[in-house]
Design an enzyme around this catalytic site. Structure first.
Site, mmCIF file in Angstrom:
data_model
loop_
_atom_site.group_PDB
_atom_site.id
_atom_site.type_symbol
_atom_site.label_atom_id
_atom_site.label_comp_id
_atom_site.label_asym_id
_atom_site.label_seq_id
_atom_site.Cartn_x
_atom_site.Cartn_y
_atom_site.Cartn_z
ATOM 1 N N LYS A 1 -6.712 37.895 27.054
ATOM 2 C CA LYS A 1 -5.857 38.410 27.524
ATOM 3 C C LYS A 1 -5.309 38.401 29.156
ATOM 4 C CE LYS A 1 -7.498 42.585 29.418
ATOM 5 N NZ LYS A 1 -7.063 42.583 30.793
ATOM 6 N N LYS B 1 -10.953 49.069 39.176
ATOM 7 C CA LYS B 1 -10.735 48.357 37.635
ATOM 8 C C LYS B 1 -9.861 49.869 37.140
ATOM 9 C CE LYS B 1 -10.755 44.487 38.883
ATOM 10 N NZ LYS B 1 -9.613 43.659 39.354
ATOM 11 N N ARG C 1 0.278 35.163 30.857
ATOM 12 C CA ARG C 1 1.164 34.472 31.423
ATOM 13 C C ARG C 1 1.893 34.095 30.220
ATOM 14 N NH1 ARG C 1 -3.667 36.409 34.139
ATOM 15 N NH2 ARG C 1 -3.271 36.191 36.475
ATOM 16 N N ASP D 1 -14.743 40.709 35.948
ATOM 17 C CA ASP D 1 -14.695 41.675 34.582
ATOM 18 C C ASP D 1 -16.183 41.926 33.987
ATOM 19 O OD1 ASP D 1 -11.985 42.839 35.086
ATOM 20 O OD2 ASP D 1 -11.074 40.754 33.713
ATOM 21 N N GLY E 1 -3.413 47.109 34.060
ATOM 22 C CA GLY E 1 -3.055 45.981 35.638
ATOM 23 C C GLY E 1 -2.350 44.944 35.270
HETATM 24 C C1 S3P Z 1 -6.214 39.389 35.879
HETATM 25 C C2 S3P Z 1 -7.004 39.386 36.832
HETATM 26 C C3 S3P Z 1 -8.064 39.983 37.310
HETATM 27 C C4 S3P Z 1 -9.288 40.596 36.805
HETATM 28 C C5 S3P Z 1 -7.679 41.794 35.589
HETATM 29 C C6 S3P Z 1 -7.697 39.969 34.948
HETATM 30 C C7 S3P Z 1 -5.833 37.978 35.789
HETATM 31 O O1 S3P Z 1 -8.077 41.636 37.855
HETATM 32 O O2 S3P Z 1 -9.462 41.772 36.596
HETATM 33 O O3 S3P Z 1 -9.025 41.800 34.203
HETATM 34 O O4 S3P Z 1 -5.040 38.133 34.286
HETATM 35 O O5 S3P Z 1 -4.848 38.474 36.484
HETATM 36 P P1 S3P Z 1 -7.894 41.510 39.686
HETATM 37 O O6 S3P Z 1 -7.375 40.488 40.126
HETATM 38 O O7 S3P Z 1 -7.353 42.231 40.691
HETATM 39 O O8 S3P Z 1 -9.252 41.086 40.838
#
Ligand code: S3P
Length: 447
Positions: free
Chosen positions: A27, A353, A32, A326, A100
């Site tokens: 993911k 989260k 990215r 995660d 997020g």
């Molecule tokens: C992610 C970073 C993590 C992770 C999210 C994916 C990413 O969050 O929990 O599922 O792809 O940058 P944080 O960077 O806020 O810890």
């Protein structure tokens, strides 16, 4: 008349698990690849992109910002970028759904361009903190308004010329780091992010792959320093997305806890900043054997063979938390099946989260007969007789849904999970894949 609801799944005691199942694309790397492809000059081809709801939300937002993105009949995605100054202000808000990562990384993109965009999302995303992203972006010169001091909807007007900053992040967060680096691409000078521990470094690797100058150092005190040279030019570069270790973790734990199981997973991402769960499960006595180590598309991958093992409790140190951030929901299922108590330290980030993962896991486990306790920053789960028989809500959180369904596979009585549509966020095909290995997860019959 009765009918099936695919949003409500029932997981039954089952097994053993045997064979192999496909694990979808990573993911983080999928988001990215779409974002950097959209900022590059030329057309980037991406193989193995995760076609889950979160990544599709990011794709739609990038199209609204001016990129051209399509999938061909062979499943390869083609992204024609607009260059680092070529994005346009979208006419409607960018809806990032549950994502997020999509919302936060794209905030960094918009902050570095001379455009305005509004970000919104679903119920879960709308209560997650955004000030941790918008504060540094404001320092870089972006103008930001938000609801209630840092919640979505957030509107960002990018800086004409972003300022290169040095930012000390309080938390090890790849989302914070990546948002700042993406805004820094257009800044004059070097943008630096310092985090207390190294978080996943896919942005750093991929930025280099697209031609940006990025340096990383891990200092003796464990802090991670990342430097990006601004006024960069990104050039299209093809990408192969490895299978997501965070998704693989559900199948790994299922095979470890269901007696008699032996499964193999192929092409799983092995970036050391993502594999804390494997280190932890092996320390707990898990039989996980790695083979065919290789580099694909610039990322380490390997095949994994996992056999049922009687696990035992351990203490997971705080310094490891970022490399498995995660995976704590599914680790807590492994811990419920282990002898003794597993203690997880330095996990406060889990409270912000997709849901408060400490509370939701603790409550659900307790309803299924498992002994759990927690405070602000830690959680303890003791191996228990798992009664099951509960109906648990996914709380708009894909990893909660998959964790409770995995628990049902070893519980005395079936576990029903409501709100399972959210699994599409990161792992389309989760229940079918496990069922093909020998699990028994079925839609709930509704009257
Ligand atoms: C992610 C970073 C993590 C992770 C999210 C994916 C990413 O969050 O929990 O599922 O792809 O940058 P944080 O960077 O806020 O810890």
């Amino acid at each position: 008349m009765s009918s099936h609801s695919h949003d409500q799944l029932v997981s039954h005691k089952a097994g053993p698990l045997r064979g192999t199942m496909p694990i979808p694309g990573d993911k983080s790397i999928s988001h990215r690849s779409l974002i950097l492809g959209s900022l590059a000059i030329g057309t980037t081809k991406v193989r193995g992109l995760l076609e889950g709801a979160d990544v599709i939300s990011t794709k739609n937002a990038l199209i609204a910002l001016g990129a051209e993105i399509h999938r061909d009949n062979d499943g390869i995605w083609h992204i024609t970028g607009v260059g680092l100054n070529g994005m346009v202000s979208p006419v409607t808000p960018l809806n990032l759904g549950n994502s997020g990562t999509g919302a936060r990384l794209l905030m960094g993109v918009v902050a570095g361009q001379n455009i305005t965009a509004t970000f919104c999302g679903d119920l879960s995303l709308s209560v997650r903190p955004m000030a941790r992203i918008t504060d540094p972006l404001t320092e870089m010169g972006a103008s930001v308004t938000s609801r209630g001091g840092g919640l979505l909807p957030v509107t960002i007007t990018g800086a004409f010329t972003p300022m290169a900053i040095q930012y000390h992040s309080e938390v090890a967060s790849a989302q914070i780091k990546s948002a700042i680096l993406l805004a820094g691409l257009n800044a004059r000078g070097t943008t630096t992010v310092i985090e207390p521990h190294a978080s996943r470094d896919h942005s750093e690797s991929m930025l280099r792959h697209f031609g940006a100058s990025v340096e990383q150092q891990i200092k003796s005190d464990g802090t991670h320093h990342v430097h990006l040279l601004g006024e960069a030019t990104l050039r299209a570069a093809d990408i192969i997305v490895p299978s997501d270790p965070s998704s693989a973790a559900f199948a790994i734990v299922a095979a470890l806890i269901i007696p008699g199981s032996e499964i193999t997973l192929v092409g799983i991402g092995m970036n050391p900043l993502r594999t804390g769960i494997i280190t932890t499960l092996v320390e707990m006595g898990g039989d996980i054997v790695k083979s065919n180590d290789r580099i694909e598309g610039g990322e380490a991958v390997a095949d994994l063979t996992i056999r049922y093992s009687q696990l035992h409790g351990i203490t997971v140190p705080a310094a490891r938390a970022a490399s498995m951030i995660d995976e704590f929901p599914i680790l807590s299922i492994a811990a419920a099946a282990a002898n003794g108590t597993t203690e997880m330290l330095g996990v406060a980030e889990l409270r912000v989260k997709e849901t408060d993962r400490i509370k939701v896991m603790a409550d659900g486990l307790a309803e299924c007969g498992v002994t759990v306790d927690h405070d602000d920053d830690s959680m303890r789960v003791s191996g228990s007789f798992i009664t099951g028989g509960a109906t648990l809500s996914a709380q708009h959180d894909h990893r909660i849904a998959m964790s409770f369904l995995t628990l049902g596979l070893i519980a005395e009585a079936p576990i029903t999970v409501t709100g399972c549509a959210t699994i599409e966020t990161s792992f389309p095909g989760f229940a079918n894949g496990l069922n093909q290995l020998g699990a028994y997860i079925r839609p709930r019959l509704t009257a």
